[in-house]
Design a protein around this motif. Structure first.
Motif, PDB file in Angstrom:
ATOM      1  N   ARG A  29       0.944  -1.261  -0.020  1.00 16.98           N
ATOM      2  CA  ARG A  29       0.211  -0.063   0.122  1.00 16.98           C
ATOM      3  C   ARG A  29       0.856   1.365   0.124  1.00 16.98           C
ATOM      4  O   ARG A  29       0.668   2.233  -0.747  1.00 16.98           O
ATOM      5  CB  ARG A  29      -0.718   0.006   1.375  1.00 16.98           C
ATOM      6  N   LEU A  30       1.744   1.207   0.758  1.00 15.45           N
ATOM      7  CA  LEU A  30       2.484   2.487   0.876  1.00 15.45           C
ATOM      8  C   LEU A  30       3.905   2.770   0.321  1.00 15.45           C
ATOM      9  O   LEU A  30       4.311   3.804  -0.096  1.00 15.45           O
ATOM     10  CB  LEU A  30       3.135   2.733   2.441  1.00 15.45           C
ATOM     11  N   GLY A  31       4.051   1.683  -0.592  1.00 15.03           N
ATOM     12  CA  GLY A  31       5.093   1.506  -1.379  1.00 15.03           C
ATOM     13  C   GLY A  31       4.742   2.161  -2.741  1.00 15.03           C
ATOM     14  O   GLY A  31       5.619   2.283  -3.659  1.00 15.03           O
ATOM     15  N   ASP A  32       3.572   2.176  -3.259  1.00 11.26           N
ATOM     16  CA  ASP A  32       3.155   2.953  -4.458  1.00 11.26           C
ATOM     17  C   ASP A  32       3.435   4.305  -4.600  1.00 11.26           C
ATOM     18  O   ASP A  32       3.906   5.018  -3.582  1.00 11.26           O
ATOM     19  CB  ASP A  32       1.625   2.431  -4.683  1.00 11.26           C
ATOM     20  N   ARG A  33       3.350   4.830  -5.617  1.00  7.97           N
ATOM     21  CA  ARG A  33       3.822   6.034  -6.148  1.00  7.97           C
ATOM     22  C   ARG A  33       3.125   7.305  -5.297  1.00  7.97           C
ATOM     23  O   ARG A  33       3.542   8.286  -4.738  1.00  7.97           O
ATOM     24  CB  ARG A  33       3.616   6.458  -7.585  1.00  7.97           C
ATOM     25  N   TRP A  34       1.616   7.016  -4.992  1.00 10.10           N
ATOM     26  CA  TRP A  34       0.860   8.033  -4.432  1.00 10.10           C
ATOM     27  C   TRP A  34       0.353   7.824  -3.144  1.00 10.10           C
ATOM     28  O   TRP A  34      -0.004   9.084  -2.589  1.00 10.10           O
ATOM     29  CB  TRP A  34      -0.379   8.336  -5.501  1.00 10.10           C
ATOM     30  N   SER A  35       0.298   6.799  -2.340  1.00 11.62           N
ATOM     31  CA  SER A  35      -0.352   6.837  -1.214  1.00 11.62           C
ATOM     32  C   SER A  35       0.303   7.522  -0.069  1.00 11.62           C
ATOM     33  O   SER A  35      -0.496   8.176   0.575  1.00 11.62           O
ATOM     34  CB  SER A  35      -0.454   5.289  -0.746  1.00 11.62           C
ATOM     35  N   VAL A  36       1.500   7.440   0.007  1.00 11.22           N
ATOM     36  CA  VAL A  36       2.192   8.464   1.043  1.00 11.22           C
ATOM     37  C   VAL A  36       1.920   9.637   0.737  1.00 11.22           C
ATOM     38  O   VAL A  36       1.846  10.521   1.802  1.00 11.22           O
ATOM     39  CB  VAL A  36       3.813   7.975   1.314  1.00 11.22           C
ATOM     40  N   LEU A  37       1.988  10.270  -0.477  1.00 11.42           N
ATOM     41  CA  LEU A  37       1.619  11.646  -0.708  1.00 11.42           C
ATOM     42  C   LEU A  37       0.347  12.055  -0.384  1.00 11.42           C
ATOM     43  O   LEU A  37      -0.019  13.243  -0.047  1.00 11.42           O
ATOM     44  CB  LEU A  37       1.927  11.891  -2.237  1.00 11.42           C
ATOM     45  N   THR A 101       1.468   9.046  10.185  1.00  8.31           N
ATOM     46  CA  THR A 101       2.070  10.426   9.684  1.00  8.31           C
ATOM     47  C   THR A 101       3.498  10.584  10.281  1.00  8.31           C
ATOM     48  O   THR A 101       4.310  11.111  10.204  1.00  8.31           O
ATOM     49  CB  THR A 101       1.137  11.746   9.975  1.00  8.31           C
ATOM     50  N   HIS A 102       3.542  10.005  11.649  1.00  8.86           N
ATOM     51  CA  HIS A 102       4.444  10.068  12.464  1.00  8.86           C
ATOM     52  C   HIS A 102       5.771   9.336  11.694  1.00  8.86           C
ATOM     53  O   HIS A 102       7.019   9.739  11.862  1.00  8.86           O
ATOM     54  CB  HIS A 102       4.503   9.603  13.974  1.00  8.86           C
ATOM     55  N   LEU A 103       5.511   8.173  11.293  1.00  8.64           N
ATOM     56  CA  LEU A 103       6.471   7.531  10.505  1.00  8.64           C
ATOM     57  C   LEU A 103       6.952   8.122   9.249  1.00  8.64           C
ATOM     58  O   LEU A 103       8.093   8.092   8.735  1.00  8.64           O
ATOM     59  CB  LEU A 103       5.720   6.084  10.224  1.00  8.64           C
ATOM     60  N   VAL A 104       5.855   8.510   8.319  1.00  8.99           N
ATOM     61  CA  VAL A 104       5.996   9.369   7.103  1.00  8.99           C
ATOM     62  C   VAL A 104       7.127  10.472   7.641  1.00  8.99           C
ATOM     63  O   VAL A 104       7.961  10.795   6.951  1.00  8.99           O
ATOM     64  CB  VAL A 104       4.771   9.833   6.736  1.00  8.99           C
TER      65      VAL A 104
END
Length: 137
Positions: A29-37, A101-104
């Motif tokens: 999930r978080l490794g895709d291009r847009w999720s973290v953004l 968000t703390h990890l990001v």
């Protein structure tokens, strides 16, 4: 070390996941291009779809739709539809999403702190590969 010693000893890993510990699901999930953004943009507060899309340069409507649906399915994003004409749709992070968000932020801080070393390593690698290929650097 004795002459008969053939095993390589390595330090204990900082992170280990011998069995399926769920990290693959999260990284998918978080490794895709847009999720973290998307998570970063929603960390400041709820956004309507078009505002979210404008804040993410280069994302298509279809890709953003897929991304927020996946994040919603994982419980990271809440989608609220308001009964207006046309319907207004707003996205916001859930408590679970906010906890991410703390990890990001940690990842963003790490990347900012190490940007010069990464750039230098890339330049060195590119130069080595160019020399190996006989190309001028």
């Amino acid at each position: 070390m004795s002459a008969g010693h053939t095993e390589v000893t390595a330090p204990e890993p900082v992170v280990s996941c011998d069995d399926d510990c769920g990290i693959r699901d999260v990284l998918d999930r978080l490794g895709d291009r847009w999720s973290v953004l998307v998570v970063v943009q929603l960390a400041a507060g709820p956004l309507r779809f078009n505002a979210l899309q404008r804040s993410l340069e280069g994302v298509s409507q279809r890709m953003l739709t897929l991304t927020v649906r996946r994040l919603e399915r994982d419980g990271l994003v809440r989608r609220t539809v308001y009964p207006t004409v046309p319907p207004q749709v707003e996205y916001e992070l859930t408590a679970l999403g906010h906890s991410l968000t703390h990890l990001v932020k940690g990842l963003a801080d790490w990347s900012m702190a190490h940007r010069p070393q990464i750039a230098a390593a890339r330049a060195e690698w590119d130069e080595e590969k160019a020399q190996q290929a006989g190309m001028p650097s």
